[in-house]
Design a protein around this motif. Structure first.
Motif, short mmCIF file in Angstrom:
data_model
loop_
_atom_site.label_atom_id
_atom_site.label_comp_id
_atom_site.label_asym_id
_atom_site.label_seq_id
_atom_site.Cartn_x
_atom_site.Cartn_y
_atom_site.Cartn_z
N SER A 1 -12.58 -7.63 -10.80
CA SER A 1 -11.31 -7.44 -10.11
C SER A 1 -10.96 -5.95 -10.03
CB SER A 1 -10.19 -8.19 -10.83
OG SER A 1 -10.43 -9.58 -10.81
N LEU A 2 -10.21 -5.60 -9.01
CA LEU A 2 -9.71 -4.25 -8.84
C LEU A 2 -8.21 -4.25 -9.12
CD1 LEU A 2 -11.52 -3.28 -5.51
CD2 LEU A 2 -12.17 -2.61 -7.82
N ILE A 3 -7.75 -3.26 -9.88
CA ILE A 3 -6.34 -3.15 -10.22
C ILE A 3 -5.72 -2.03 -9.39
CG2 ILE A 3 -4.67 -2.76 -12.08
CD1 ILE A 3 -6.97 -3.51 -14.03
N PHE A 4 -4.59 -2.29 -8.80
CA PHE A 4 -3.86 -1.26 -8.06
C PHE A 4 -2.51 -1.05 -8.74
CE2 PHE A 4 -6.91 -2.95 -5.10
CZ PHE A 4 -7.38 -1.81 -4.44
N ALA A 5 -2.23 0.22 -9.07
CA ALA A 5 -1.01 0.52 -9.81
C ALA A 5 -0.19 1.59 -9.12
CB ALA A 5 -1.37 0.96 -11.23
N ASN A 6 1.12 1.57 -9.39
CA ASN A 6 2.01 2.60 -8.89
C ASN A 6 1.74 3.89 -9.67
OD1 ASN A 6 4.38 4.31 -8.59
ND2 ASN A 6 5.45 2.52 -7.78
N TYR B 1 -7.10 8.01 -7.43
CA TYR B 1 -5.81 8.33 -6.84
C TYR B 1 -6.01 8.49 -5.33
CZ TYR B 1 -3.96 9.60 -11.49
OH TYR B 1 -3.54 9.60 -12.81
N TYR B 2 -5.23 7.75 -4.54
CA TYR B 2 -5.36 7.83 -3.08
C TYR B 2 -4.43 8.87 -2.45
CZ TYR B 2 -8.55 3.89 -2.71
OH TYR B 2 -9.65 3.08 -2.79
N GLY B 3 -3.60 9.51 -3.26
CA GLY B 3 -2.74 10.56 -2.73
C GLY B 3 -1.27 10.21 -2.83
N GLU B 4 -0.43 11.11 -2.38
CA GLU B 4 1.02 10.94 -2.44
C GLU B 4 1.45 9.70 -1.66
OE1 GLU B 4 3.29 12.47 -4.11
OE2 GLU B 4 2.09 14.09 -4.96
N GLY B 5 2.29 8.89 -2.31
CA GLY B 5 2.82 7.70 -1.65
C GLY B 5 1.84 6.55 -1.55
N LEU C 1 0.56 -3.22 -9.15
CA LEU C 1 1.01 -3.70 -7.85
C LEU C 1 0.22 -4.91 -7.38
CD1 LEU C 1 1.29 -0.22 -6.06
CD2 LEU C 1 3.18 -1.59 -6.97
N ALA C 2 -1.06 -4.93 -7.70
CA ALA C 2 -1.92 -6.03 -7.23
C ALA C 2 -3.19 -6.08 -8.06
CB ALA C 2 -2.26 -5.84 -5.76
N TRP D 1 0.82 -1.22 0.00
CA TRP D 1 0.00 0.00 0.00
C TRP D 1 0.85 1.27 0.00
CZ3 TRP D 1 -4.83 0.88 -1.20
CH2 TRP D 1 -5.41 2.11 -0.88
N GLN D 2 1.92 1.29 0.75
CA GLN D 2 2.80 2.45 0.78
C GLN D 2 3.78 2.39 -0.40
OE1 GLN D 2 2.32 5.00 2.82
NE2 GLN D 2 0.66 3.92 3.86
#
Length: 388
Positions: free
Chosen positions: A115-120, A99-103, A127-128, A65-66
């Motif tokens: 499905s949910l995609i999480f990206a850098n 976008y969840y914010g910085e970092g 990422l997942a 997550w971070q």
């Protein structure tokens, strides 16, 4: 010589006045209707406890997550995120980004997948890939529908919540001290922890029920607004809500130069919202690429303590449309309640402090049917003993 024994006359017992029919009905309702809705109230309350901290628990469970923030590197705009993720997952139809914010990562909800995609957000690397229906989805189904089909479960939860709201009123009538002497007040406001089980159970029901009352009422009212449209509209009308106009008009000017492509327009909208229009937590934004027949670009900002601000921009000029929310400080009471109802329901409006208050209040609400049943069962056994 022995002194004669003086026998004291017993004072005749003063017959207790018979409770009024209203008080008898209050006691009957609190007992039997409370027992009837006990199981739904327990499930709704205990699942609500968990859902209060859903976001925090999910974040802690995700090792990725971070996200490391590269030096002198800004987050990629939506079109770049979309392009880079499609290189890795070409079968996905990507339109909605959060976008969840910085970092922190970007969440993508594909149109053609659960499905949910999480990206850098700095390089677009995936990422997942997570299933939308996780354990919290299961808990949420129990909270909203008691795991029944939605058309049945929503009604059961709604009416159970309505009855629980009435039970809080009947409970206050039962809690009120018979007189306001110090001993009675102490018993009404404090728990005798060293007492025997029967007395301790009574205090846990009576005293904790009183302390959780205000939050329990707020949770029930906001829950009813979610369950029943007529409750929602009635509350909002009482606060001065006006019927929404079906006509869409321009309420703010767009930028002087507008890109020709949809990708360029979405990127510019993202930049305008995060740098100029957002007031709270500016870096967190949800933004959508419009559908093929869409006439506007959607963005959501000011996601702070459970509330948010929705914005809609004309697809050609990027002018702000009348379907957008006003700034929180300029909003009417009705619109504020409409936007903040979820926040008021879970206690997010005051950050972690109010969330903990709502967690404990919801936990207490889940125990009330149990402690109440134990009180009734003890009285029932006592009556049967005297009959023998």
């Amino acid at each position: 010589m022995e002194k004669p024994t003086i026998l004291k006359e017993k004072k005749p017992s003063v017959p207790q006045p018979k409770p009024s029919w209203l008080r008898r009905f209050n006691d009957w309702f609190h007992l039997w209707i409370g027992i009837a809705v006990g199981i739904p109230v327990i499930i709704i309350s205990l699942t609500g406890c968990i859902l209060v901290f859903e976001h925090e628990i999910v974040e802690m469970s995700r090792s990725w997550w971070q996200v490391e923030i590269p030096a002198q590197t800004a987050q990629l705009p939506p079109s770049a995120i979309q392009s880079k993720v499609l290189e890795q997952l070409p079968e996905m139809k990507i339109r909605r980004l959060w976008y969840y914010g910085e970092g922190k990562p970007v969440k993508i909800s594909p149109d053609n997948s659960d499905s949910l995609i999480f990206a850098n957000p700095y390089n677009g690397k995936v990422l997942a890939l997570e299933d939308h229906e996780d354990i919290f989805e299961f808990i949420d189904e129990g909270h909203r529908n008691l795991w029944f089909p939605p058309e049945i479960g929503k009604q059961v939860v709604g009416w159970s919540t309505a009855i629980f709201l009435v039970l809080t009123i009947t409970g206050i009538v039962l809690w009120l001290p018979k007189n306001w002497k110090l001993r009675e007040l102490k018993q009404a406001f404090s728990i005798k922890w060293k007492a025997k089980f029967k007395r301790l159970n009574y205090d846990l029901h009576n005293v904790l029920g009183f302390y959780s009352l205000s939050i329990a009422v707020l949770m029930a009212l906001t829950g009813l607004m979610m369950s029943f449209r007529f409750v929602n509209s009635s509350v909002l009308k009482m606060l001065g809500a006006k019927d929404r106009s079906s006509e869409v008009s321009v309420i703010g000017p767009g930028p002087k130069v507008v890109p020709a492509t949809i990708e360029g327009k979405v990127d510019l909208t993202w930049k305008l919202v995060t740098t100029q229009m957002g007031e709270f937590n500016k870096e967190e934004i949800s933004i959508h690429f419009p559908k093929e027949d869409g006439k506007s670009i959607y963005a959501c900002t000011d996601m702070h303590n459970g509330t948010w601000r929705e914005l809609n921009f004309d697809i050609n000029t990027l002018a702000l449309l009348s379907t957008s929310h006003t700034k929180i400080a300029d909003d009417t009471a009705a619109n504020w309640v409409r936007r903040s109802n979820f926040s008021l329901h879970v206690g997010a409006f005051g950050g972690l402090f109010t969330k903990w208050l709502f967690f404990f209040a919801s936990l207490i609400c889940g125990t009330l049917p149990i402690t109440g049943f134990v009180i009734w069962w003890g009285k029932r056994k006592k009556k049967n003993k005297f009959k023998k």
